[in-house]
Motif scaffolding. Structure first.
Motif, PDB file in Angstrom:
ATOM      1  N   UNK A 136       0.864  -1.188  -0.028  1.00  0.00           N
ATOM      2  CA  UNK A 136      -0.036  -0.146   0.100  1.00  0.00           C
ATOM      3  C   UNK A 136       0.963   1.318   0.112  1.00  0.00           C
ATOM      4  N   UNK A 137       2.114   1.248   0.489  1.00  0.00           N
ATOM      5  CA  UNK A 137       2.788   2.392   0.775  1.00  0.00           C
ATOM      6  C   UNK A 137       3.435   2.552  -0.632  1.00  0.00           C
ATOM      7  N   UNK A 138       3.617   1.616  -1.533  1.00  0.00           N
ATOM      8  CA  UNK A 138       4.153   1.795  -3.096  1.00  0.00           C
ATOM      9  C   UNK A 138       2.983   2.298  -3.797  1.00  0.00           C
ATOM     10  N   UNK A 139       1.934   1.925  -3.502  1.00  0.00           N
ATOM     11  CA  UNK A 139       0.718   2.287  -4.450  1.00  0.00           C
ATOM     12  C   UNK A 139       0.511   3.749  -4.046  1.00  0.00           C
ATOM     13  N   UNK A 141       6.072   4.573 -14.901  1.00  0.00           N
ATOM     14  CA  UNK A 141       7.348   3.895 -14.197  1.00  0.00           C
ATOM     15  C   UNK A 141       7.022   3.611 -12.545  1.00  0.00           C
ATOM     16  N   UNK A 142       5.898   4.577 -12.295  1.00  0.00           N
ATOM     17  CA  UNK A 142       5.857   4.073 -10.814  1.00  0.00           C
ATOM     18  C   UNK A 142       4.832   2.725 -10.903  1.00  0.00           C
ATOM     19  N   UNK A 143       4.026   2.703 -11.771  1.00  0.00           N
ATOM     20  CA  UNK A 143       3.098   1.210 -12.083  1.00  0.00           C
ATOM     21  C   UNK A 143       4.167   0.295 -12.330  1.00  0.00           C
ATOM     22  N   UNK A 144       5.124   0.393 -13.206  1.00  0.00           N
ATOM     23  CA  UNK A 144       5.874  -0.636 -13.370  1.00  0.00           C
ATOM     24  C   UNK A 144       6.671  -1.038 -12.188  1.00  0.00           C
ATOM     25  N   UNK A 145       7.126  -0.168 -11.178  1.00  0.00           N
ATOM     26  CA  UNK A 145       7.681  -0.655 -10.135  1.00  0.00           C
ATOM     27  C   UNK A 145       6.823  -1.110  -9.224  1.00  0.00           C
ATOM     28  N   UNK A 181       4.275  -3.206 -10.009  1.00  0.00           N
ATOM     29  CA  UNK A 181       3.825  -4.498 -10.525  1.00  0.00           C
ATOM     30  C   UNK A 181       5.190  -5.325 -10.138  1.00  0.00           C
ATOM     31  N   UNK A 182       6.492  -4.921 -10.169  1.00  0.00           N
ATOM     32  CA  UNK A 182       7.551  -5.595  -9.804  1.00  0.00           C
ATOM     33  C   UNK A 182       7.463  -5.833  -8.393  1.00  0.00           C
ATOM     34  N   UNK A 183       7.081  -4.913  -7.493  1.00  0.00           N
ATOM     35  CA  UNK A 183       6.948  -5.123  -6.135  1.00  0.00           C
ATOM     36  C   UNK A 183       5.722  -6.117  -5.666  1.00  0.00           C
ATOM     37  N   UNK A 184       4.854  -6.118  -6.501  1.00  0.00           N
ATOM     38  CA  UNK A 184       3.623  -7.176  -6.272  1.00  0.00           C
ATOM     39  C   UNK A 184       4.039  -8.538  -6.604  1.00  0.00           C
ATOM     40  N   UNK A 185       5.034  -8.758  -7.435  1.00  0.00           N
ATOM     41  CA  UNK A 185       5.492 -10.030  -8.054  1.00  0.00           C
ATOM     42  C   UNK A 185       6.458 -10.427  -6.702  1.00  0.00           C
ATOM     43  N   UNK A 186       7.196  -9.586  -6.552  1.00  0.00           N
ATOM     44  CA  UNK A 186       8.267  -9.972  -5.338  1.00  0.00           C
ATOM     45  C   UNK A 186       7.562 -10.148  -3.995  1.00  0.00           C
ATOM     46  N   UNK A 187       6.532  -9.700  -3.867  1.00  0.00           N
ATOM     47  CA  UNK A 187       5.778  -9.753  -2.679  1.00  0.00           C
ATOM     48  C   UNK A 187       5.148 -11.350  -2.617  1.00  0.00           C
ATOM     49  N   UNK A 188       4.419 -11.610  -3.727  1.00  0.00           N
ATOM     50  CA  UNK A 188       3.877 -12.739  -3.886  1.00  0.00           C
ATOM     51  C   UNK A 188       4.816 -13.886  -4.020  1.00  0.00           C
ATOM     52  N   UNK A 189       6.034 -13.895  -4.562  1.00  0.00           N
ATOM     53  CA  UNK A 189       7.157 -14.693  -4.608  1.00  0.00           C
ATOM     54  C   UNK A 189       7.523 -14.920  -3.155  1.00  0.00           C
ATOM     55  N   UNK A 190       7.611 -14.014  -2.317  1.00  0.00           N
ATOM     56  CA  UNK A 190       8.064 -14.291  -1.066  1.00  0.00           C
ATOM     57  C   UNK A 190       6.973 -15.074  -0.122  1.00  0.00           C
ATOM     58  N   UNK A 191       5.614 -14.825  -0.293  1.00  0.00           N
ATOM     59  CA  UNK A 191       4.740 -15.789   0.214  1.00  0.00           C
ATOM     60  C   UNK A 191       4.804 -17.007  -0.277  1.00  0.00           C
ATOM     61  N   UNK A 192       5.082 -17.338  -1.490  1.00  0.00           N
ATOM     62  CA  UNK A 192       5.252 -18.902  -1.982  1.00  0.00           C
ATOM     63  C   UNK A 192       6.327 -19.340  -1.750  1.00  0.00           C
ATOM     64  N   UNK A 193       7.419 -18.520  -1.430  1.00  0.00           N
ATOM     65  CA  UNK A 193       8.711 -19.304  -0.752  1.00  0.00           C
ATOM     66  C   UNK A 193       8.426 -19.814   0.577  1.00  0.00           C
ATOM     67  N   UNK A 196      10.581  -7.873 -18.367  1.00  0.00           N
ATOM     68  CA  UNK A 196       9.075  -8.279 -17.637  1.00  0.00           C
ATOM     69  C   UNK A 196       8.150  -7.617 -18.650  1.00  0.00           C
ATOM     70  N   UNK A 197       7.090  -8.495 -18.704  1.00  0.00           N
ATOM     71  CA  UNK A 197       5.799  -7.965 -19.373  1.00  0.00           C
ATOM     72  C   UNK A 197       5.098  -6.946 -18.409  1.00  0.00           C
ATOM     73  N   UNK A 198       5.053  -5.522 -18.708  1.00  0.00           N
ATOM     74  CA  UNK A 198       4.349  -4.763 -17.992  1.00  0.00           C
ATOM     75  C   UNK A 198       3.622  -4.069 -19.051  1.00  0.00           C
ATOM     76  N   UNK A 199       2.412  -3.245 -18.328  1.00  0.00           N
ATOM     77  CA  UNK A 199       1.443  -2.572 -19.199  1.00  0.00           C
ATOM     78  C   UNK A 199       2.426  -1.221 -20.018  1.00  0.00           C
ATOM     79  N   UNK A 200       1.725  -0.853 -21.043  1.00  0.00           N
ATOM     80  CA  UNK A 200       2.489   0.006 -21.873  1.00  0.00           C
ATOM     81  C   UNK A 200       1.550   1.473 -21.170  1.00  0.00           C
ATOM     82  N   UNK A 201       2.208   2.421 -21.716  1.00  0.00           N
ATOM     83  CA  UNK A 201       1.604   3.730 -21.262  1.00  0.00           C
ATOM     84  C   UNK A 201       0.315   4.105 -21.782  1.00  0.00           C
ATOM     85  N   UNK A 202       0.206   3.592 -23.096  1.00  0.00           N
ATOM     86  CA  UNK A 202      -1.066   3.713 -23.995  1.00  0.00           C
ATOM     87  C   UNK A 202      -2.217   2.888 -22.899  1.00  0.00           C
TER      88      UNK A 202
END
Length: 707
Positions: free
Chosen positions: A437-440, A447-451, A453-465, A695-701
């Motif tokens: 939520x702090x990143x949100x 670029x903030x949205x791209x970062x 998404x990377x934070x979300x992926x890292x968070x879920x990977x941490x949960x999975x690990x 990484x597949x991230x959404x485009x600006x458009x």
């Protein structure tokens, strides 16, 4: 019997709707106005005259529950009714004099300072006293008396929307209403009562401002007489002695009010840094509301005065009345009081949880494997926790003692996991969601949205690990414990009946999913307890207190005492969170059973250990039965619900505490779903270094389209 039933129904409808049924049809104003205006009697008792004023206000503001008009249309209708009433009175001069005498006599006898100094402002000295008073005002009937003008005012304007149509009254209607309801004597009396209200509010603000709780949080430190609150008292006294249009005194009074408001901002910043107190936040909110009310009253007192003495500009009075209506309804709400008083506390707890949650996020392959290793340590300790749980079940203790020992077992196990650097998977979501939520809250560009998404992926990977490590360690450890028990005692760890019952309790078909979701709420509550303990430790400045405590310094020495206090400050949240989670998991089923509620807890790591122990006690043949695989599916669902519910609760609180707009949430959730669809494995396993840049991230458009 039928007649009695109909009579009761009529009485109930009258009690429920009050006098609204009289005014269901407003097509013809004249008959209703004639009946209503002829009821005005200056010689009647004050209560009768007050009730007549309430009826007049109800006739003006009444609107049916079902209507084709929008809010703006109904405001125009109310203005038309006011104009129709004034025109009708102008056409019937004898009744107008009677109505005017009735209104003026009622207002002349009523006491006004409380209307200006109390209406809409919290006036109790403590938060829970104010909360109790508001609850009683909702439950208990209100008493009309000449000494309680705020009660009459609240009865005449019982809807928060009344402030809007009052503000939209044009100048002509305002002046006509003022001439009808007030004369020079009433205007002068209420002008004096505004000055009394200013004196009262100044006294209360100064008393709070120079209190130790406020002064010790002001920067820079200053003597009592030099504080802006003492200067406010002196300037307000000078302003009240001066003429209302004295520009010098007026500027000084307004300047000191602004300075005092700035001081409250400094105290808020101090709370944000050193811990939040609900009581102090309540007093700060009360002071800010009182300072705002003082500004309104000064505007009325210093407004342009016309040729007639003591007749203020009607626009200022209109603003004041609308402010009184809005503030009254805001103060009447228990929910608004709790929301305002706990908002800063919730945000501070969320921020502290976010700080702790940063340690549970694996940001690269090395930290992913480190998380996996730490989760294995947690799984090993959890296996022994399951062993102790089974042993306690064989003692046949009373429910309370069984819950107490179970709480002790869980709390000690969780503390051991934290002490050896282990990780318990289901504790992560409640502390990592605030970090997300702090990143949100910083999301404003692609670029903030791209970062994010990377934070979300890292968070879920941490949960999975963490989940993989817990389960991968608890299964073999539990098998080894079961085998050792059989070799030492020649018996299985669980009896066949107990094993089958334990497997049935974990079955997918049953209440296990409900219990798992409930356990997720408990996991979130334990994170709140951790944040509260951390905030309380900082608020009370216990680090400084312990580092300089005379007996502690004498026993340990100054250096060791300071080191121990610093260690406790770093780990107080961990200790409180683990102990509270142990108590919640152990005592909640006991309390639920005491109240006859069918509630229990299901924790994924503990459930996995229990399933392994039950399967090993029943033998390898159990693997071929449907009951075993239903239990396996139940454990998988328990893990998903534990993590999902805890994460959802923590994220919802974090988003609310940080005031993240719903639009931003929708953009983020859709972008995360799109990325998960494109590359789901990146949410569970670490990415290779060469593929991290593609990484597949959404485009600006796409992002702008989502916005």
């Amino acid at each position: 019997m039928k007649f009695l039933f109909l009579k009761i129904r009529v009485i109930w409808r009258r009690f429920r709707h009050g006098l609204q049924a009289r005014y269901e049809h407003h097509a013809d104003h004249a008959p209703q106005l004639e009946v209503l205006m002829r009821r005005a009697d200056p010689d009647s008792a004050w209560h009768d005259r007050a009730n007549w004023m309430i009826d007049v206000a109800e006739w003006i503001r009444h609107q049916p529950k079902v209507s084709l008009l929008d809010a703006e249309g109904w405001r125009r209708v109310k203005h038309q009714r006011v104009r129709a009433m004034l025109d009708w009175l102008d056409a019937h001069r004898d009744i107008r004099r009677q109505v005017q005498n009735c209104l003026q006599k009622t207002l002349r006898e009523a006491s006004g300072p409380e209307l200006f100094s109390v209406t809409g402002l919290p006036h109790e000295s403590a938060f829970f006293s104010e909360l109790t008073e508001r609850a009683f005002k909702i439950l208990l009937p209100r008493h009309l008396s000449p000494s309680e003008l705020p009660t009459l005012f609240a009865a005449m304007f019982p809807d928060p929307d009344d402030a809007e149509w009052l503000l939209e009254l044009d100048q002509e209607l305002q002046e006509r209403l003022w001439k009808l309801a007030a004369d020079d004597g009433i205007s002068h009396t209420y002008w004096q009562q505004i000055e009394e209200a200013l004196t009262y509010l100044t006294t209360v603000v100064v008393a709070d401002g120079i209190s130790p709780a406020f002064r010790q949080r002001l920067e820079p430190k200053m003597p009592l007489q030099a504080t802006p609150f003492m200067a406010l008292r002196r300037e307000m006294e000078a302003y009240l002695r001066a003429a209302p249009y004295d520009e010098g005194a007026l500027r000084s009074a307004r300047m000191l009010i602004a300075v005092c408001q700035a001081q409250t901002d400094r105290i808020y910043a101090h709370l944000d840094e050193y811990g939040v107190s609900v009581s102090l936040v309540y007093r700060l909110e009360r002071m800010r509301a009182q300072l705002g009310r003082m500004g309104r009253l000064i505007d009325v007192r210093s407004s342009t005065w016309k040729a007639q003495p003591a007749t203020p500009e009607t626009g200022r009075v209109q603003l004041l009345l609308a402010d009184l209506v809005a503030a009254h309804h805001s103060r009447s709400s228990v929910r608004s009081l709790v929301r305002r008083s706990f908002a800063l506390l919730a945000r501070k707890m969320v921020e502290r949880s976010a700080d702790h949650g940063e340690h549970y996020i694996a940001r690269d392959r090395a930290s992913y494997y480190a998380m996996l290793k730490a989760a294995c340590f947690g799984g090993i300790v959890t296996a022994f926790t399951v062993l102790m749980k089974i042993a306690l079940g064989k003692l046949g203790l009373a429910d309370f003692f069984e819950g107490a020992f179970a709480s002790l077992n869980y709390a000690i196990s969780f503390l051991i996991i934290a002490a050896i650097g282990g990780v318990l998977a289901t504790k992560q979501p409640a502390v990592t969601a605030p970090a997300l939520a702090a990143k949100m809250g910083e999301l404003d560009t692609v670029d903030g949205l791209r970062a994010l998404l990377g934070e979300t992926a890292m968070l879920l990977r941490s949960q999975a690990a963490a989940i993989f490590g817990n389960i991968a360690a608890v299964i073999p450890t539990m098998l080894l414990i079961t085998a050792a028990f059989m070799l030492m005692f020649g018996a299985t760890l669980m009896t066949p009946d107990k094993a089958r019952a334990a497997m049935h309790d974990l079955s997918l078909v049953g209440p296990a999913p409900l219990y798992a979701a409930f356990t997720g709420v408990l996991l979130w509550l334990s994170s709140l307890a951790a944040g509260f303990a951390d905030n309380w430790f900082a608020l009370r400045r216990l680090r400084e207190a312990l580092a300089h405590q005379r007996r502690l310094v004498h026993a340990l020495g100054a250096t060791r005492a300071a080191r121990w206090a610093a260690w406790l400050e770093r780990h107080v949240a961990t200790i409180a969170g683990n102990v509270s989670l142990g108590v919640l998991l152990g005592m909640t089923p006991v309390l639920a059973h005491f109240f006859g509620l069918p509630l229990d807890v299901r924790h994924v790591t503990l459930a996995t250990g229990t399933l392994v122990a039950a399967g090993a006690s029943l033998g390898w043949g159990i693997v071929a039965t449907p009951a075993f695989w239903l239990a396996v599916c139940g454990v998988l669902l328990i893990g998903a619900l534990n993590v999902g519910v805890a994460f959802s609760c923590a994220l919802a609180l974090a988003l609310r505490a940080r005031d993240i707009p719903a639009r931003i949430r929708r953009v983020v959730f859709r972008a995360v779903l799109r990325r998960f669809t494109a590359s789901p494995w990146t949410f569970f396993f670490p990415e290779k270094a060469v593929s991290a840049s593609v990484k597949p991230v959404p485009t600006e458009s796409e992002t702008e389209e989502e916005r």
